[in-house]
Design a protein around this motif. Structure first.
Motif, mmCIF file in Angstrom:
data_model
loop_
_atom_site.group_PDB
_atom_site.id
_atom_site.type_symbol
_atom_site.label_atom_id
_atom_site.label_comp_id
_atom_site.label_asym_id
_atom_site.label_seq_id
_atom_site.Cartn_x
_atom_site.Cartn_y
_atom_site.Cartn_z
ATOM 1 N N UNK A 139 0.826 -1.213 0.000
ATOM 2 C CA UNK A 139 0.000 0.000 0.000
ATOM 3 C C UNK A 139 0.861 1.263 0.000
ATOM 4 N N UNK A 140 2.056 1.170 0.574
ATOM 5 C CA UNK A 140 2.958 2.320 0.595
ATOM 6 C C UNK A 140 3.362 2.753 -0.804
ATOM 7 N N UNK A 154 1.533 2.441 -3.553
ATOM 8 C CA UNK A 154 0.379 3.106 -4.151
ATOM 9 C C UNK A 154 0.223 4.515 -3.588
ATOM 10 N N UNK A 155 0.395 4.666 -2.277
ATOM 11 C CA UNK A 155 0.303 5.985 -1.651
ATOM 12 C C UNK A 155 1.407 6.904 -2.172
ATOM 13 N N UNK A 156 2.608 6.390 -2.315
ATOM 14 C CA UNK A 156 3.717 7.193 -2.831
ATOM 15 C C UNK A 156 3.414 7.675 -4.246
ATOM 16 N N UNK A 157 2.823 6.818 -5.058
ATOM 17 C CA UNK A 157 2.450 7.204 -6.416
ATOM 18 C C UNK A 157 1.410 8.333 -6.380
ATOM 19 N N UNK A 158 0.423 8.218 -5.526
ATOM 20 C CA UNK A 158 -0.615 9.240 -5.416
ATOM 21 C C UNK A 158 -0.028 10.571 -4.936
ATOM 22 N N UNK A 159 0.873 10.507 -3.964
ATOM 23 C CA UNK A 159 1.506 11.720 -3.448
ATOM 24 C C UNK A 159 2.356 12.373 -4.531
ATOM 25 N N UNK A 160 3.134 11.562 -5.254
ATOM 26 C CA UNK A 160 3.977 12.080 -6.329
ATOM 27 C C UNK A 160 3.144 12.799 -7.385
ATOM 28 N N UNK A 161 2.077 12.184 -7.809
ATOM 29 C CA UNK A 161 1.231 12.786 -8.838
ATOM 30 C C UNK A 161 0.543 14.058 -8.326
ATOM 31 N N UNK A 162 0.186 14.067 -7.049
ATOM 32 C CA UNK A 162 -0.390 15.276 -6.450
ATOM 33 C C UNK A 162 0.630 16.396 -6.356
ATOM 34 N N UNK A 163 1.877 16.049 -6.084
ATOM 35 C CA UNK A 163 2.933 17.055 -5.987
ATOM 36 C C UNK A 163 3.196 17.710 -7.337
#
Length: 83
Positions: free
Chosen positions: A37-38, A40-49
């Motif tokens: 899950x980490x 997937x969360x890292x991918x979401x954070x990266x794309x949000x950044x």
């Protein structure tokens, strides 16, 4: 980075340098297969950044466009000062 001074040409050069910055919006991170899950969360954070970084660059460009105008005003004031 260009030094900003109360010199119109220096301020214009600095503003032009900031205006040329851009963030590539076409590239995002993807996770093909992961059960962590980490990841997937890292991918979401990266794309949000990327979106936030793009907004920051636009803000810097808007503010830097003011520097040539400010330098012009300062130059006029400098010319009016009598020593």
């Amino acid at each position: 980075m260009t030094k900003i001074a109360s010199n119109q040409s220096a301020a214009s050069a600095a503003a032009a340098s900031a205006k040329s910055m851009e963030v590539s919006k076409g590239k995002t991170a993807t996770v093909a297969v992961s059960n962590i899950s980490g990841m997937t969360k890292a991918m979401e954070i990266n794309n949000g950044m990327l979106a936030v970084l793009s907004q920051l660059v636009k803000s810097v460009q808007t503010q830097s466009a003011k520097f040539p105008q400010i330098a012009k005003l300062i130059a006029q004031t400098d010319r009016n000062i009598k020593f």
